[in-house]
Every structure is written in C-alpha cells, then in structure tokens.
Design a protein around this motif. Sequence first.
Motif, PDB file in Angstrom:
ATOM      1  N   PHE A   5      65.078  75.362  37.332  1.00 54.08           N
ATOM      2  CA  PHE A   5      65.157  75.428  38.784  1.00 54.08           C
ATOM      3  C   PHE A   5      66.370  76.214  39.261  1.00 54.08           C
ATOM      4  CE2 PHE A   5      61.950  72.162  38.512  1.00 54.08           C
ATOM      5  CZ  PHE A   5      61.125  72.509  39.564  1.00 54.08           C
ATOM      6  N   ALA A   6      67.445  76.234  38.488  1.00 55.02           N
ATOM      7  CA  ALA A   6      68.573  77.092  38.845  1.00 55.02           C
ATOM      8  C   ALA A   6      68.143  78.561  38.816  1.00 55.02           C
ATOM      9  CB  ALA A   6      69.740  76.852  37.885  1.00 55.02           C
ATOM     10  N   ALA A   7      67.371  78.922  37.786  1.00 55.97           N
ATOM     11  CA  ALA A   7      66.877  80.298  37.692  1.00 55.97           C
ATOM     12  C   ALA A   7      65.929  80.624  38.842  1.00 55.97           C
ATOM     13  CB  ALA A   7      66.178  80.501  36.349  1.00 55.97           C
ATOM     14  N   LEU A   8      65.209  79.617  39.309  1.00 56.70           N
ATOM     15  CA  LEU A   8      64.260  79.826  40.402  1.00 56.70           C
ATOM     16  C   LEU A   8      64.987  80.000  41.738  1.00 56.70           C
ATOM     17  CD1 LEU A   8      61.174  79.795  41.130  1.00 56.70           C
ATOM     18  CD2 LEU A   8      61.442  77.349  41.555  1.00 56.70           C
ATOM     19  N   TRP A   9      66.041  79.205  41.960  1.00 55.18           N
ATOM     20  CA  TRP A   9      66.679  79.163  43.276  1.00 55.18           C
ATOM     21  C   TRP A   9      67.884  80.089  43.425  1.00 55.18           C
ATOM     22  CZ3 TRP A   9      66.417  73.216  42.702  1.00 55.18           C
ATOM     23  CH2 TRP A   9      65.171  72.762  43.155  1.00 55.18           C
ATOM     24  N   LEU A  10      68.634  80.302  42.359  1.00 56.23           N
ATOM     25  CA  LEU A  10      69.855  81.091  42.498  1.00 56.23           C
ATOM     26  C   LEU A  10      69.516  82.557  42.761  1.00 56.23           C
ATOM     27  CD1 LEU A  10      72.072  79.573  39.671  1.00 56.23           C
ATOM     28  CD2 LEU A  10      72.267  79.199  42.131  1.00 56.23           C
ATOM     29  N   ASN A 111      58.783  73.921  49.339  1.00 57.63           N
ATOM     30  CA  ASN A 111      57.721  73.656  48.374  1.00 57.63           C
ATOM     31  C   ASN A 111      58.195  73.586  46.934  1.00 57.63           C
ATOM     32  OD1 ASN A 111      54.801  73.687  49.669  1.00 57.63           O
ATOM     33  ND2 ASN A 111      56.051  75.117  50.835  1.00 57.63           N
ATOM     34  N   THR A 112      59.261  74.291  46.594  1.00 62.03           N
ATOM     35  CA  THR A 112      59.751  74.214  45.223  1.00 62.03           C
ATOM     36  C   THR A 112      60.695  73.033  45.005  1.00 62.03           C
ATOM     37  OG1 THR A 112      61.517  75.808  45.716  1.00 62.03           O
ATOM     38  CG2 THR A 112      59.471  76.671  44.772  1.00 62.03           C
ATOM     39  N   SER A 113      61.165  72.411  46.080  1.00 61.85           N
ATOM     40  CA  SER A 113      62.034  71.239  45.932  1.00 61.85           C
ATOM     41  C   SER A 113      61.259  69.953  46.161  1.00 61.85           C
ATOM     42  CB  SER A 113      63.222  71.330  46.888  1.00 61.85           C
ATOM     43  OG  SER A 113      62.795  71.430  48.241  1.00 61.85           O
ATOM     44  N   VAL A 114      60.833  69.713  47.392  1.00 59.73           N
ATOM     45  CA  VAL A 114      60.171  68.458  47.747  1.00 59.73           C
ATOM     46  C   VAL A 114      58.818  68.311  47.048  1.00 59.73           C
ATOM     47  CG1 VAL A 114      59.261  67.097  49.670  1.00 59.73           C
ATOM     48  CG2 VAL A 114      61.373  68.370  49.954  1.00 59.73           C
ATOM     49  N   VAL A 115      58.248  69.418  46.585  1.00 59.29           N
ATOM     50  CA  VAL A 115      56.968  69.339  45.869  1.00 59.29           C
ATOM     51  C   VAL A 115      57.161  69.588  44.371  1.00 59.29           C
ATOM     52  CG1 VAL A 115      54.636  70.255  45.643  1.00 59.29           C
ATOM     53  CG2 VAL A 115      55.666  70.007  47.906  1.00 59.29           C
ATOM     54  N   TRP A 116      57.533  70.800  43.978  1.00 66.68           N
ATOM     55  CA  TRP A 116      57.576  71.111  42.550  1.00 66.68           C
ATOM     56  C   TRP A 116      58.618  70.284  41.801  1.00 66.68           C
ATOM     57  CZ3 TRP A 116      57.051  77.130  41.658  1.00 66.68           C
ATOM     58  CH2 TRP A 116      55.791  77.540  42.121  1.00 66.68           C
ATOM     59  N   LEU A 117      59.831  70.237  42.301  1.00 66.91           N
ATOM     60  CA  LEU A 117      60.875  69.474  41.607  1.00 66.91           C
ATOM     61  C   LEU A 117      60.516  67.998  41.572  1.00 66.91           C
ATOM     62  CD1 LEU A 117      63.584  69.257  40.210  1.00 66.91           C
ATOM     63  CD2 LEU A 117      64.684  69.188  42.462  1.00 66.91           C
ATOM     64  N   ALA A 118      60.069  67.451  42.694  1.00 66.16           N
ATOM     65  CA  ALA A 118      59.679  66.047  42.727  1.00 66.16           C
ATOM     66  C   ALA A 118      58.532  65.775  41.762  1.00 66.16           C
ATOM     67  CB  ALA A 118      59.288  65.647  44.145  1.00 66.16           C
ATOM     68  N   ALA A 119      57.572  66.698  41.682  1.00 66.71           N
ATOM     69  CA  ALA A 119      56.431  66.515  40.787  1.00 66.71           C
ATOM     70  C   ALA A 119      56.863  66.551  39.323  1.00 66.71           C
ATOM     71  CB  ALA A 119      55.387  67.593  41.052  1.00 66.71           C
ATOM     72  N   PHE A 120      57.730  67.485  38.963  1.00 73.27           N
ATOM     73  CA  PHE A 120      58.165  67.583  37.572  1.00 73.27           C
ATOM     74  C   PHE A 120      59.018  66.377  37.177  1.00 73.27           C
ATOM     75  CE2 PHE A 120      57.762  72.456  37.956  1.00 73.27           C
ATOM     76  CZ  PHE A 120      56.412  72.366  37.651  1.00 73.27           C
ATOM     77  N   LEU A 121      59.799  65.852  38.111  1.00 75.53           N
ATOM     78  CA  LEU A 121      60.562  64.633  37.825  1.00 75.53           C
ATOM     79  C   LEU A 121      59.631  63.433  37.651  1.00 75.53           C
ATOM     80  CD1 LEU A 121      63.608  65.112  40.241  1.00 75.53           C
ATOM     81  CD2 LEU A 121      63.631  65.224  37.738  1.00 75.53           C
ATOM     82  N   ALA A 122      58.521  63.426  38.385  1.00 68.36           N
ATOM     83  CA  ALA A 122      57.525  62.359  38.226  1.00 68.36           C
ATOM     84  C   ALA A 122      56.894  62.426  36.836  1.00 68.36           C
ATOM     85  CB  ALA A 122      56.464  62.466  39.311  1.00 68.36           C
ATOM     86  N   ILE A 123      56.562  63.635  36.387  1.00 67.08           N
ATOM     87  CA  ILE A 123      55.987  63.803  35.049  1.00 67.08           C
ATOM     88  C   ILE A 123      56.997  63.380  33.987  1.00 67.08           C
ATOM     89  CG2 ILE A 123      55.129  65.496  33.379  1.00 67.08           C
ATOM     90  CD1 ILE A 123      54.145  67.151  35.816  1.00 67.08           C
TER      91      ILE A 123
END
Length: 241
Positions: A5-10, A111-123
Amino acid sequence: MTVLFAALWLPLGQQAFLAEHWMKIGTFAAPILVFMGFAARPAGAEPVGSDLKLLAVLMAAAYMTHQFEEHWVDALGRLYPLRDFLNQALSAAFGPEAASAMTPQAIFFINTSVVWLAAFLAIWGAPDHVFPALAMAGVIIVNGVAHIGQAIAAGAYNPGLITAILLFLPVSLAVFRAVWVNGQAGAIQIAAGIAWGFLAHVILIGGLLAANVHGLVPVALYYAALIAWAIVPSLVFRRAG
C-alpha cells in the motif's frame, strides 16, 4: 502488505495514472483473488458458507466488481460514471462549491483505503480475528442499502446499483449469518461492524467537504484519516465471540 500500500499511495510518479485507472486493476484482480481463495482451501475445509477467510475474499472480489460498475463502466455504458453522479449530488446538497469536490484522487484514496485496505485486513485476520470481516461486511451493506435507497427515492438507476443488489446484499448477509451460526460473534459485534461501515461513509463525505470544499483540513490529513479508519477494525474485538 504495508509495502504494497505504500507503493500504491506514495508519489512514485504514477499517482495521476492510478487516480484514473485504479479500478481497472481491481477488475482484473477480482477473478484471480477468487481463484486463489478457493485454491488455497485445504482438503476437508469447512463449507464455503462457514469459511470466514473465503467469505472475506469474496467480499473483496464483490467490491472490486462493484467498483467496475461504479467507476469504470456502468450499466448505461457511461465511463467513470460515479464521479459526476456524486458531484451532482453533493452540489445539490451543499451548494455549487461542492460540484467538483469528488476528485479522481479522492475517489482513488477512498476506495483503496476504506475498501481495499479494509478488505485485505479482513482476509488477513480471518478466521481468528472476526471484527475486520464484520466491518467489511458493514461497509458493504451500508453502501448497498444507500444505492438501493437512492434508486427508490429517485426512481432511476445509479452507478453501482446492479452489483449492490446482486453481490452486496448476499455476501454481507452471508458473513453476518456465518459468524452468528458459528458462534464467532454476537449482536454487539455485528452491530459494531455495521456502525463502522456507516461511520466510514460519514468520514469520507464529511472529510471530503472539509478538505476539498471548505479547506478546513489539509487534503493529506483527510487521506490519512481514511487509512486510519480502515485499520481500526484490526485493533478492536481481538477475541472472537
């Protein structure tokens, strides 16, 4: 995951590209994610309806598919449809100064935080840590109900409506049923998951207005708040049940 996610956001020289095309990455990743979720199941694994890790994978894939309809091509063939739809709604509700509040970059970070990051943490957390999956199910059902409610109120289609009905309601209800039947969580945790999803929408709209319309907070702080809120479910209700 942090490096990903650092690579995605930075700002690595590709933010402008990602802000316009992130949903295409998710669209092509969704079927691969589902395949890997099923392929990784051991022999004799519990039924799909009771496998919280697999259900978390299906939630991530469902949301990525939903983002295709919302942010790439909707059922009417419109490209990038939700951006204009949301800005028109914000303008009607908060005045013309909100007509361009929902920028491509804001949509990307939401979408990459509240959705993707939250989803990957759920997995990652499932099945031992149940609440991240409940939070993800909460944001899914709140978003789905919002799509359906808006369509009923307006008497018209909105971008994301079809996948909200066909994917969001079944997969979120399946998660709530699984944790309830398996005794992994009770009513308080389920209600807290839905509340997290509701507050996620409050934060993303309220923060958007504060940062991009009224200039009350720096945009970077707004994005940081989204990331922090996505991490919160991993820090609470550490014990199942």
